[in-house]
Design an enzyme around this catalytic site. Structure first.
Site, mmCIF file in Angstrom:
data_model
loop_
_atom_site.group_PDB
_atom_site.id
_atom_site.type_symbol
_atom_site.label_atom_id
_atom_site.label_comp_id
_atom_site.label_asym_id
_atom_site.label_seq_id
_atom_site.Cartn_x
_atom_site.Cartn_y
_atom_site.Cartn_z
ATOM 1 N N ARG A 83 -9.709 -70.494 -3.380
ATOM 2 C CA ARG A 83 -10.588 -71.641 -3.046
ATOM 3 C C ARG A 83 -10.935 -72.700 -4.061
ATOM 4 N NH1 ARG A 83 -15.078 -70.128 -2.249
ATOM 5 N NH2 ARG A 83 -14.771 -68.148 -2.804
ATOM 6 N N ASP A 126 -15.424 -59.450 6.186
ATOM 7 C CA ASP A 126 -15.761 -60.729 5.656
ATOM 8 C C ASP A 126 -16.790 -61.730 6.215
ATOM 9 O OD1 ASP A 126 -14.826 -62.316 3.208
ATOM 10 O OD2 ASP A 126 -13.985 -63.657 4.674
ATOM 11 N N ARG A 140 -3.461 -61.443 -2.552
ATOM 12 C CA ARG A 140 -4.249 -61.121 -1.296
ATOM 13 C C ARG A 140 -3.212 -60.344 -0.384
ATOM 14 N NH1 ARG A 140 -9.980 -62.130 -0.400
ATOM 15 N NH2 ARG A 140 -10.675 -63.136 -2.201
ATOM 16 N N LYS A 152 -17.019 -56.219 -0.084
ATOM 17 C CA LYS A 152 -17.044 -56.081 1.113
ATOM 18 C C LYS A 152 -15.991 -55.430 1.913
ATOM 19 C CE LYS A 152 -17.455 -60.679 1.842
ATOM 20 N NZ LYS A 152 -17.449 -60.793 0.500
ATOM 21 N N CYS A 166 -16.714 -59.157 -4.137
ATOM 22 C CA CYS A 166 -17.625 -58.257 -4.836
ATOM 23 C C CYS A 166 -17.772 -56.788 -4.028
ATOM 24 C CB CYS A 166 -19.055 -59.011 -4.768
ATOM 25 S SG CYS A 166 -18.874 -60.353 -6.002
ATOM 26 N N HIS A 175 -21.552 -64.294 5.580
ATOM 27 C CA HIS A 175 -20.146 -63.854 4.793
ATOM 28 C C HIS A 175 -20.627 -62.440 4.828
ATOM 29 C CE1 HIS A 175 -17.972 -64.213 0.591
ATOM 30 N NE2 HIS A 175 -17.077 -64.124 2.020
ATOM 31 N N LYS A 207 -13.103 -69.737 6.611
ATOM 32 C CA LYS A 207 -14.179 -70.262 5.969
ATOM 33 C C LYS A 207 -14.570 -71.500 6.445
ATOM 34 C CE LYS A 207 -14.107 -66.785 3.399
ATOM 35 N NZ LYS A 207 -14.867 -65.663 2.885
ATOM 36 N N ASN A 267 -13.765 -53.158 0.516
ATOM 37 C CA ASN A 267 -14.239 -51.838 0.215
ATOM 38 C C ASN A 267 -15.431 -51.143 0.865
ATOM 39 O OD1 ASN A 267 -12.250 -51.038 -2.247
ATOM 40 N ND2 ASN A 267 -12.795 -53.009 -2.165
ATOM 41 N N PHE A 295 -17.562 -47.314 -4.691
ATOM 42 C CA PHE A 295 -16.518 -47.156 -3.473
ATOM 43 C C PHE A 295 -16.957 -46.026 -2.694
ATOM 44 C CE2 PHE A 295 -14.364 -48.614 -7.336
ATOM 45 C CZ PHE A 295 -13.813 -49.766 -6.566
ATOM 46 N N TYR A 313 -3.355 -72.435 0.470
ATOM 47 C CA TYR A 313 -4.039 -70.941 0.110
ATOM 48 C C TYR A 313 -5.074 -70.715 1.217
ATOM 49 C CZ TYR A 313 -5.393 -66.898 -2.180
ATOM 50 O OH TYR A 313 -5.511 -65.464 -2.498
ATOM 51 N N GLU A 362 -18.503 -43.257 -2.964
ATOM 52 C CA GLU A 362 -19.895 -42.568 -3.206
ATOM 53 C C GLU A 362 -21.044 -43.701 -2.918
ATOM 54 O OE1 GLU A 362 -19.679 -39.659 -4.072
ATOM 55 O OE2 GLU A 362 -17.740 -39.342 -5.070
ATOM 56 N N ASN A 363 -20.736 -44.740 -2.576
ATOM 57 C CA ASN A 363 -21.474 -45.852 -1.881
ATOM 58 C C ASN A 363 -22.334 -45.153 -0.752
ATOM 59 O OD1 ASN A 363 -21.400 -47.497 -4.198
ATOM 60 N ND2 ASN A 363 -19.891 -48.740 -3.109
ATOM 61 N N SER A 419 -17.506 -63.316 -2.731
ATOM 62 C CA SER A 419 -16.211 -63.150 -2.807
ATOM 63 C C SER A 419 -16.057 -62.345 -4.151
ATOM 64 C CB SER A 419 -15.819 -64.522 -3.206
ATOM 65 O OG SER A 419 -15.906 -65.427 -1.946
HETATM 66 P P1 GTP Z 1 -13.571 -61.753 -0.448
HETATM 67 O O1 GTP Z 1 -12.560 -61.355 0.516
HETATM 68 O O2 GTP Z 1 -13.097 -62.494 -1.570
HETATM 69 O O3 GTP Z 1 -14.768 -62.002 0.188
HETATM 70 O O4 GTP Z 1 -14.077 -60.109 -1.340
HETATM 71 P P2 GTP Z 1 -14.752 -58.640 -1.009
HETATM 72 O O5 GTP Z 1 -16.276 -58.826 -0.959
HETATM 73 O O6 GTP Z 1 -14.285 -58.332 0.451
HETATM 74 O O7 GTP Z 1 -14.423 -58.107 -2.035
HETATM 75 P P3 GTP Z 1 -13.250 -56.717 -2.159
HETATM 76 O O8 GTP Z 1 -14.232 -55.444 -1.354
HETATM 77 O O9 GTP Z 1 -11.935 -56.861 -2.122
HETATM 78 O O10 GTP Z 1 -13.591 -56.204 -3.610
HETATM 79 C C1 GTP Z 1 -13.237 -57.106 -4.692
HETATM 80 C C2 GTP Z 1 -13.090 -56.164 -6.054
HETATM 81 O O11 GTP Z 1 -14.415 -55.310 -6.286
HETATM 82 C C3 GTP Z 1 -11.824 -55.270 -6.356
HETATM 83 O O12 GTP Z 1 -11.243 -55.302 -7.339
HETATM 84 C C4 GTP Z 1 -12.764 -53.774 -5.855
HETATM 85 O O13 GTP Z 1 -11.956 -52.904 -6.778
HETATM 86 C C5 GTP Z 1 -13.936 -54.079 -6.611
HETATM 87 N N1 GTP Z 1 -14.926 -53.286 -5.861
HETATM 88 C C6 GTP Z 1 -15.203 -53.183 -4.699
HETATM 89 N N2 GTP Z 1 -16.255 -52.138 -4.488
HETATM 90 C C7 GTP Z 1 -16.577 -51.570 -5.653
HETATM 91 C C8 GTP Z 1 -17.619 -50.673 -6.141
HETATM 92 O O14 GTP Z 1 -18.213 -50.140 -5.242
HETATM 93 N N3 GTP Z 1 -17.647 -50.505 -7.617
HETATM 94 C C9 GTP Z 1 -16.828 -50.968 -8.152
HETATM 95 N N4 GTP Z 1 -17.227 -51.074 -9.628
HETATM 96 N N5 GTP Z 1 -15.910 -52.093 -7.964
HETATM 97 C C10 GTP Z 1 -15.619 -52.273 -6.607
HETATM 98 C C1 SPV Z 2 -13.447 -65.528 -0.208
HETATM 99 O O1 SPV Z 2 -13.080 -66.064 -1.153
HETATM 100 O O2 SPV Z 2 -14.712 -65.162 -0.100
HETATM 101 C C2 SPV Z 2 -12.266 -64.907 0.761
HETATM 102 C C3 SPV Z 2 -10.930 -65.418 0.478
HETATM 103 O O3 SPV Z 2 -12.779 -63.950 1.600
HETATM 104 S S1 SPV Z 2 -10.845 -66.899 1.006
HETATM 105 O O4 SPV Z 2 -10.194 -66.731 2.589
HETATM 106 O O5 SPV Z 2 -9.462 -67.546 0.366
HETATM 107 O O6 SPV Z 2 -11.676 -67.807 1.294
HETATM 108 MN MN MN Z 3 -14.916 -63.651 1.707
#
Ligand code: GTP
Ligand code: SPV
Ligand code: MN
Length: 597
Positions: free
Chosen positions: A83, A291, A381, A266, A264, A240, A220, A268, A505, A211, A507-508, A262
């Protein structure tokens, strides 16, 4: 799509009876001058035709058919991998309505700028018209849109990410109202790239990027920026957030929505598999969304949420069987991978993937050379249907939505912020969300790892002034005591060695259990000025190898550090001036007083 001969005036090439839609498509075709216009019906035959076209012109590549059936690789332009917040605008009549949290342009200037770019831009290309529905097709919480694009890659992704085609068009014709999204990849020139939103007209114009969030306009642009604006006036929330269900051994399911910025965590958290001891006891996690979350109060005052999306556009790096086994299974077929690397036998590859295979070709298609950086782009992605996820629940298709028991905020905070704490009440929870901070990630262009305020994980996505947004959030507590409880978590706390202290992960689950128990009034916590913190004994830490030091880092409340943090939060709130609801200031002042006691 079957053209129904119900309207004599209907243009032969247009399958719709809705004059406003037909007129808009005609106007766009006149402006952009495509060679052909194709209305998308969402059928398998149409998808196959588009995929074949993209394979022929190199937009897509097939992957190893044995390991990744019916899956494809797309490489975007190397300048177009995330983005672009500095090129994203909210065009409201009054500048103040967009707020200091957005880049603003007047609607007149915005349209003029974009229409110049769009002029003749589809010459030699096909223009696709994509009717789509965000949310279950029969849900009153869902909203529809139409995206016009010259990118077949966008069509293929929208087909996975939304309910697209014939059914959506029928709903649009019934309602007569839809979000208009116009998109062209243009020349993919970063100097001719803008993502503009006209919330007052429910329209979007996006030029120069192919993208993700810049181009899949249902995501978004519609489901957050335009929808947040709509939600403000209609009394709901567009957030979000992931949505998950926690089923306990008694068979009750509590739904939780969580906002993390983003990249961080979600996706997972939404697909979490509980540790073995929890699974044996009968705990399960159900995925509703990863998301975006739209929610509104039901007759009982509880917030009911839907996931407006139908697929996942998830971060590839870090996805493996040790971190997210559900995602690995989801990706086993029918997936589009964008900007990942390849192995010698043509399998997709990224940092953190399972197995011993090595990358041979990097995300740009070059022979892999570690001195060029990671093999897969850090924001590479996958796009895949939610239905392929083993933990996806039928409740995600429930037109009424799922009732939310708790809302979680969180971000990447290497220091200060404990593993979890609870807001005292809704208004305090709004302050907790409004003061969120997190380190930036590769999901947007620009520096990575820089701490910034990202209220409710909506900094890049709120389609109006944050001051009004915080007020809108607070308004839900008027005459309603049935709102979810609010929490803050931090999976990213680092120790003196610079490593993450909490295993994260699966363990959360331990934190989710405490949260559900708190919701039910069955777990303890210690009151502090920032909220209610569990002590280490309040969480199940059995079987985790956490040092004394680690436990202290995760559960301690650092009064001096928080006093400093609240000074910073105060300065951040100052940016919104008089427009900020005094209730939020009051919450802030109350805590500052307690911190200084
Ligand atoms: P967007 O799609 O961008 O909105 O992201 P998202 O919030 O869905 O993030 P996603 O779950 O894809 O995680 C992004 C990164 O954070 C990855 O590299 C994961 O490995 C890392 N991550 C996710 N959960 C954890 C966690 O509990 N601990 C740690 N240390 N890293 C994590
Ligand atoms: C984000 O950046 O929060 C995403 C990926 O979920 S995108 O669709 O490119 O915005
Ligand atoms: Mn997102």
């Amino acid at each position: 799509m079957n053209a129904q001969a119900t309207n004599e005036a209907m243009d032969a090439s247009s399958p719709t009876t809705l004059a406003s839609l037909r007129d808009w498509v005609d106007q766009v075709a006149k402006l952009t001058t495509p060679d052909a216009v194709e209305w998308c019906d969402g059928s398998d035959a149409e998808n196959k035709k588009l995929i074949d076209r993209m394979l022929a012109d190199g937009t897509l590549q097939t992957l190893n058919e044995e390991t990744n059936p019916n899956s494809f690789l797309h490489r975007s332009d190397p300048s177009d991998v995330a983005r672009v917040e500095h090129l994203t605008f909210v065009c409201t009549t009054e500048e103040d309505d967009a707020g200091p949290n957005n880049h603003w342009m007047s609607p007149v200037d915005g349209h003029r700028k974009m229409d110049e770019l769009f002029k003749g831009c589809m010459k030699g290309r096909t223009m696709y018209v994509i009717p789509y529905c965000m949310g279950p097709i029969d849900s009153p919480l869902s909203r529809c849109g139409v995206e016009i694009t010259d990118s077949p890659y966008v069509v293929a992704n929208m087909r996975i990410m939304t309910r697209m085609g014939e059914q959506a068009l029928k709903r649009i014709e019934r309602e007569g109202k839809f979000v208009k999204g116009l998109h062209s990849i243009g020349e993919l020139d970063p100097n001719r790239r803008f993502i503009m939103h006209f919330p007052e007209e429910l329209s979007i114009k996006s030029y120069g990027s192919g993208y993700g969030g810049n181009a899949l306009l249902g995501k978004k642009c519609h489901a957050l920026r335009i929808a947040s604006h709509q939600a403000k006036s209609e009394g709901w929330l567009a957030e979000h957030m992931l949505i998950l269900g926690v089923e306990n051994p008694e068979g009750e399911t509590h739904y939780i929505a969580a906002a993390f910025p983003s990249a961080c965590g979600k996706t997972n958290l939404a697909m979490l598999i509980p540790p073995e001891s929890y699974r044996e006891a009968g705990w399960k996690i159900w995925t509703v969304g990863d998301d975006i979350c739209w929610m509104r109060p039901g007759a009982d005052g509880r917030l009911y949420a839907i996931n407006p999306e139908a697929g996942f556009f998830g971060v590839a790096p870090g996805t493996g069987s040790d971190s997210n086994p559900n995602a690995v299974k989801t990706l086993s077929r029918d997936a589009i991978f964008t900007n990942v690397a390849l192995t010698a036998d043509n399998q997709p590859w990224w940092e953190g993937i399972d197995g011993d295979a090595l990358p041979t070709v990097d995300w740009q298609g070059r022979l892999y050379d570690p001195t060029n950086g990671p093999a897969a782009h850090p924001n590479s992605r996958f796009t895949v249907s939610a239905k392929q996820c083993p933990s996806y629940t039928d409740e995600a298709e429930n037109p009424a939505g799922v009732p939310i028991s708790a809302i979680i905020f969180g971000g990447r905070r290497p220091s200060l912020v404990p593993l979890v704490f609870e807001a005292r009440d809704w208004n305090h929870g709004v302050l907790v969300g409004a003061s969120m901070g997190s380190e930036t990630t590769a999901a947007a262009t620009g520096a990575v790892g820089v701490m910034r305020r990202d209220p409710m994980a909506m900094k890049p996505f709120c389609g109006y002034n944050f001051a009004d947004y915080f007020g809108h959030w607070m308004s839900f507590a008027d005459d309603n005591d049935n709102l979810p409880k609010i929490y803050h978590v931090n999976w990213f706390r680092k120790g003196k060695d610079g490593k993450y202290v909490w295993p994260g992960f699966g363990e959360n689950m331990r934190v989710l259990e405490w949260i559900i128990d708190r919701v039910k009034g069955e777990a303890s916590a210690v009151e502090t000025p920032i909220g209610n913190l569990p002590s280490a004994e309040d969480l199940n830490l059995d079987g985790l190898a956490l040092s004394e030091d680690a436990v202290q880092t995760l559960f301690d409340f650092d009064r001096t550090g928080w006093a400093e943090e609240f000074k910073n939060i105060g300065s951040f709130l100052d940016e919104f001036g008089d427009r900020l609801t005094p209730k939020l200031r009051k919450e802030h002042a109350k805590i500052v007083d307690q911190l200084n006691d």
